[in-house]
Design an enzyme around this catalytic site. Structure first.
Site, short mmCIF file in Angstrom:
data_model
loop_
_atom_site.label_atom_id
_atom_site.label_comp_id
_atom_site.label_asym_id
_atom_site.label_seq_id
_atom_site.Cartn_x
_atom_site.Cartn_y
_atom_site.Cartn_z
N CYS A 2 0.13 11.25 -3.89
CA CYS A 2 -0.10 12.13 -3.49
C CYS A 2 -1.04 12.75 -5.30
CB CYS A 2 0.67 13.54 -3.08
SG CYS A 2 1.86 13.38 -1.95
N ARG A 27 -6.50 7.72 -3.74
CA ARG A 27 -5.34 7.82 -3.93
C ARG A 27 -4.56 7.29 -2.59
NH1 ARG A 27 -3.04 8.52 -9.24
NH2 ARG A 27 -0.57 9.52 -8.17
N TRP A 71 -0.35 13.13 0.02
CA TRP A 71 -0.10 12.07 1.65
C TRP A 71 1.48 12.46 2.32
CZ3 TRP A 71 3.34 7.65 1.68
CH2 TRP A 71 3.18 6.59 2.60
N ASN A 97 3.86 15.87 -6.28
CA ASN A 97 3.53 14.97 -6.39
C ASN A 97 5.51 14.36 -6.33
OD1 ASN A 97 3.08 11.55 -5.68
ND2 ASN A 97 2.10 12.38 -8.01
N GLY A 98 5.44 13.64 -5.19
CA GLY A 98 6.85 12.97 -5.59
C GLY A 98 7.80 12.91 -4.73
N GLU A 452 -3.47 -13.03 0.43
CA GLU A 452 -4.35 -11.71 0.63
C GLU A 452 -5.50 -11.54 0.92
OE1 GLU A 452 -5.76 -8.79 -2.17
OE2 GLU A 452 -3.99 -9.84 -1.61
N LYS A 456 -5.89 -8.20 2.83
CA LYS A 456 -7.69 -7.68 2.38
C LYS A 456 -8.07 -6.97 3.77
CE LYS A 456 -7.40 -6.81 -1.33
NZ LYS A 456 -6.34 -6.66 -1.46
N GLU A 459 -5.96 -4.37 5.84
CA GLU A 459 -5.73 -3.15 5.00
C GLU A 459 -7.40 -2.06 5.81
OE1 GLU A 459 -4.29 -2.77 1.17
OE2 GLU A 459 -6.23 -4.37 0.73
N HIS A 475 5.81 -24.57 12.95
CA HIS A 475 6.79 -23.85 13.51
C HIS A 475 6.94 -22.52 13.56
CE1 HIS A 475 8.57 -27.22 10.68
NE2 HIS A 475 7.31 -27.26 9.87
N LYS A 574 -4.09 4.24 -2.82
CA LYS A 574 -3.80 3.74 -4.38
C LYS A 574 -2.78 3.31 -4.83
CE LYS A 574 -6.90 1.00 -6.67
NZ LYS A 574 -7.37 -0.04 -5.88
#
Length: 579
Positions: A2, A27, A71, A97-98, A452, A456, A459, A475, A574
């Site tokens: 948040c 964020r 969030w 926040n938390g 990576e 990308k 997301e 495999h 973020k």
């Protein structure tokens, strides 16, 4: 996760709070809200984007206020669960926040004592607890309830008929900004850049009493002096600068951010720490985990030093035996899982090094030493320039272990990054945009590069993508290859070139279209693949960088082709500040 903003001073608080919350949009959030102290506590909160709902806050008045972007952790995203939350009387408002881990127990106790709850959030218990202790002294009331809260929090509280904000921090970031007859509070420095360059980073356990003309920080009930530090970033760094998206701007800033990180070098204390290490353990999450994996391949091959890489989210619960140097890699410096792992490493008397982009962040205060990236503000949720800046820092560690053997390579690597920024990749974009699934494959250091690249793609474009070491496809994943399943393969000269080319032929035999990244002039690779994207034929360290940048561009342009919200992908934040 948040975002929090607080303001007290001479200005109308509402525009400051709204602008500050916009600076924190990167964020990630699902709702927002603000509360001000006017003739009474006035609250406006709304599900959705600030740009869609900010006009509804125009009626709020006062020069003291708090704001929040949420969030969701407790309760679905809606207007009611949005912050700020108030007590039963409506005279106290808080943002948080938390995660309050014991909120269920606290809520049951408060309900039994007659409190009425409106939301499903853990945060609302804070407002009701303050209410029980409030007799006109907001600082005393907040101090009284903090021992009851188990978990993480950055809290801002205001009360009716006061010109005061009380801020408290534990395991969640909170920074103060000091202006001229005004004080700011925020989750990070980005909302402060327009108003002041002077900041104070609160420590865990700190409580701050803010008024228009002063601030006082307490720890364990005693006043403490926290240093005022100067921000080197400016507000222009947080603007798009003519680019369509922050992500594209930040991709194009990578030559500069890589160069600046390399140029900053490593000080003698870190150099000695690196040289004395007999083995290295890296702890990271997400994109930072991928840069750590790349470092493992490079350091073991070039420096002959054993390296282990651990996921921060697993480390706390499945802690391996620890020996030697422990490096925590975190773009924000506030990644909860990585911080917990770092603290465990320190408890085991391991020397610790933080690699981060945020001076003053939690990891910089926990670790013995900090190697600061020079990426500047990164607003896009998907990491781009922070990824290559992390690689710059990690490659510099490799260079130190190799007695400066790669000085020339690293000092000129930014030029090669610039060379690939304007590559024509329309065919590859069209292929990926039309697919439901895409595989990314590589070998050696290009395996985590592929991880990576896949991250990308999924997301920001929401195309399902997976990264694999190329030899692992047979495999199991081969079962998923079809003519509609593109494979992006990174194949550069080296000991695995021949076997990688064979892997590509195996994929082609399953009719999968192959997009290959290889060095300029590789006609053999161009002949056996459907689309060939050339990267400069340079040193391995530089090929890792240029291949990574091309994959960033592939994901970006695919997302644009699919009309996705590139800078604010759904469900993502973020900075992951909760476990």
């Amino acid at each position: 996760m948040c975002g929090i903003v607080g303001y007290i001073g001479r200005r109308d608080a509402t525009p400051v709070l709204i602008q500050g919350l916009k600076r924190l949009e990167y964020r990630g959030y699902d709702s927002f809200g603000i509360a001000t102290v006017g003739s009474a506590i006035e609250v406006y909160k709304k599900m959705g984007r600030i740009s869609d709902g900010e006009a509804g806050a125009a009626h709020l008045h006062g020069c003291t206020g708090i704001g929040h972007t949420r969030w969701a952790t407790h309760g679905e995203p809606n207007d009611v669960n949005a912050h700020p939350h108030t007590d039963c009387t409506g005279k106290i408002a808080v943002v948080h926040n938390g995660v309050i881990e014991n909120y269920s127990e606290l809520k049951r106790q408060l309900l039994a004592r007659g409190h009425i709850f409106r939301s499903e959030t853990d945060t609302e218990v804070i407002a009701h607890l303050i209410e029980e202790h409030y007799d006109g002294d907001l600082l005393a009331a907040v101090n009284a309830i903090l021992p009851e809260l188990h978990g993480s929090y950055a809290v801002l509280a205001i009360a009716e008929d006061t010109e005061q904000i009380v801020a408290a921090r534990n395991a969640s970031p909170l920074v103060l900004g000091v202006g001229d007859a005004e004080v700011f509070a925020a989750s990070d420095m980005t909302p402060l850049l327009e108003y002041t360059e002077r900041v104070i980073y609160l420590e865990d356990g700190d409580v701050a009493d803010l008024t228009p003309d002063r601030y006082t920080v307490y720890h364990d009930g005693r006043t403490v002096d926290r240093p005022v530090e100067l921000i080197s970033w400016c507000v222009e760094d947080t603007r798009k600068g003519g680019f369509d998206h922050y992500m594209l701007k930040e991709i194009f800033e990578q030559p500069q951010s890589f160069y600046e990180t390399i140029r900053a070098g490593i000080d003698d204390r870190i150099r000695q720490m690196v040289l004395e290490a007999e083995e290295i353990t890296l702890v990271a999450c997400g994109t930072s985990y991928h840069t750590a994996l790349i470092f493992k391949y490079l350091a073991e091959a070039l420096c002959n030093i054993p390296v282990r890489v651990e996921l921060g989210s697993e480390f706390k619960y499945f802690t391996p035996p620890l020996h030697g140097l422990v490096i925590a890699v975190s773009q924000s410096g506030e990644t909860a899982d990585t911080i917990a792992a770092l603290k465990m490493a320190k408890a085991r008397n391991c020397p610790t090094l933080a690699i981060t982009n945020m001076q003053g962040s939690t990891v910089t205060r926990v670790a013995d030493q900090t190697l600061l990236m020079r990426a500047g503000p990164e607003i896009g949720v998907a990491a781009t320039k922070s990824y290559t800046a992390q690689l710059a820092a990690l490659m510099e560690i490799v260079n130190v272990r190799c007695d400066g053997a790669f000085d020339d390579v690293l000092s000129h690597a930014h030029l090669a990054i610039g060379d690939v920024l304007l590559h024509e990749i329309k065919e590859a974009v069209a292929l990926c945009a039309g697919a439901e699934h895409v595989f990314f494959v590589g070998r050696g250091a290009f395996y985590p590069v592929s991880l990576e690249g896949a991250l990308k793609m999924k997301e920001i474009s929401y195309v399902h993508a997976e990264g694999y070491a190329a030899g692992e496809l047979k495999h199991g994943p081969f079962a998923l290859l079809t003519a509609e399943t593109p494979v992006v393969a990174v194949c550069t000269p080296g000991p695995t070139y021949g076997v990688m080319a064979s892997n590509i032929k195996e994929m082609k035999a399953r009719k999968a279209p192959v997009i290959a990244l290889g060095v300029v002039g590789d006609t053999e690779l161009a002949e056996i693949t459907d689309i060939f994207i050339p990267i400069p034929n340079t040193h391995l360290l530089v090929q890792v960088l240029t291949a990574s940048v091309v994959l960033q561009l592939l994901a970006y342009h695919t997302a644009c082709a699919l009309q996705c919200d590139v800078d604010k992908p759904r469900n993502l934040a973020k900075s992951v500040t909760v476990e």
